[in-house]
Design a protein around this motif. Structure first.
Motif, short mmCIF file in Angstrom:
data_model
loop_
_atom_site.label_atom_id
_atom_site.label_comp_id
_atom_site.label_asym_id
_atom_site.label_seq_id
_atom_site.Cartn_x
_atom_site.Cartn_y
_atom_site.Cartn_z
N PHE A 111 0.83 -1.20 0.00
CA PHE A 111 0.00 0.00 0.00
C PHE A 111 0.87 1.25 0.00
N GLU A 129 1.24 5.12 1.64
CA GLU A 129 0.86 5.85 2.84
C GLU A 129 1.16 7.33 2.64
N CYS A 131 -1.06 6.37 -7.03
CA CYS A 131 -1.58 5.02 -7.23
C CYS A 131 -1.42 4.58 -8.68
N ARG A 141 -4.25 0.26 -2.75
CA ARG A 141 -4.51 0.37 -1.31
C ARG A 141 -3.80 1.61 -0.79
N LEU A 163 -3.30 4.33 2.72
CA LEU A 163 -3.50 4.74 4.11
C LEU A 163 -3.15 6.22 4.21
N TYR A 223 -10.35 0.61 -5.50
CA TYR A 223 -9.32 0.97 -4.53
C TYR A 223 -9.87 0.83 -3.12
N LYS A 224 -8.96 0.72 -2.17
CA LYS A 224 -9.33 0.78 -0.76
C LYS A 224 -8.59 1.97 -0.15
N ALA A 233 -8.03 4.09 3.37
CA ALA A 233 -8.17 4.07 4.83
C ALA A 233 -7.65 5.38 5.41
N ILE A 293 -4.43 -1.37 8.49
CA ILE A 293 -3.50 -2.10 7.61
C ILE A 293 -4.03 -3.51 7.35
N TRP A 306 -7.21 -4.34 7.31
CA TRP A 306 -8.33 -4.15 6.39
C TRP A 306 -7.82 -3.93 4.97
N LEU A 307 -6.80 -3.13 4.81
CA LEU A 307 -6.24 -2.89 3.48
C LEU A 307 -5.76 -4.18 2.82
N ASP A 359 -10.88 -8.34 -1.51
CA ASP A 359 -12.14 -7.60 -1.73
C ASP A 359 -13.35 -8.48 -1.68
#
Length: 121
Positions: A14, A16, A39, A46, A48, A78-79, A81, A114, A116-117, A121
Motif C-alpha cells: 500500500f 501511505e 496510485c 490500497r 493509508l 481501490y481501498k 483508509a 492495515i 483491512w487494506l 475484496d
C-alpha cells in the motif's frame, strides 16, 4: 500551494500519506489528486492516509466533499483508509464514499486499518 504537509511512503502492499499541520478544504482536494496520481504510477490500489498530526479536524462540509471525490476518483477498485484521532472520527466522509460505491474506512487503530487494506475484496 498547500498548507497541509504531506509525506508519501511506499510500502510493499500500500501507499501511505502522512499528513500534518494546518489545512484548508482545497488541500484535501489536492491530496485526493496526489494520491490518485501516485496510485496510477505505482500500480497500488490500497492507501493509508495518516491524519494523526493534523492541527484540527476536517469540518463536515469538507468531509462531505472528500467523500464525494474519493468515490468519484477511486470507486470500488481501490481501498482508502484514514487514520484519525478517536475524537475526530464521525464516519461522515466514509459514509458518503460508501454510499457512492467506494471502499473507505476510518479508524484510530493503525494495525486494524492495515489489516483491512490487506484483506481480499
Amino acid at each position: 500551494m498547500m498548507n497541509l504537509n504531506v509525506e508519501q511512503r511506499e510500502h510493499a502492499d500500500f501507499l501511505e500519506f502522512v499528513c500534518s499541520g494546518d489545512h484548508v478544504p482545497e488541500d484535501w482536494e489536492a491530496l485526493v489528486e496526489l494520491v490518485l496520481s501516485a496510485c496510477q504510477k505505482s500500480g497500488k490500489t490500497r492507501v493509508l492516509v495518516d491524519g494523526l498530526n493534523l492541527s484540527a479536524p476536517m469540518d463536515n462540509m469538507t468531509r462531505y466533499r472528500i467523500g464525494l471525490l474519493v468515490a468519484e476518483k477511486f470507486g470500488p477498485s481501490y481501498k482508502i483508509a484514514a487514520l484519525t484521532l478517536p475524537e475526530h472520527i464521525n464516519f461522515f466522509w466514509e459514509t458518503v464514499a460508501h454510499n457512492r460505491g467506494a471502499k473507505a474506512k476510518t479508524a484510530a487503530d493503525r494495525a486494524a486499518l492495515i489489516t483491512w487494506l490487506g484483506e481480499p475484496d
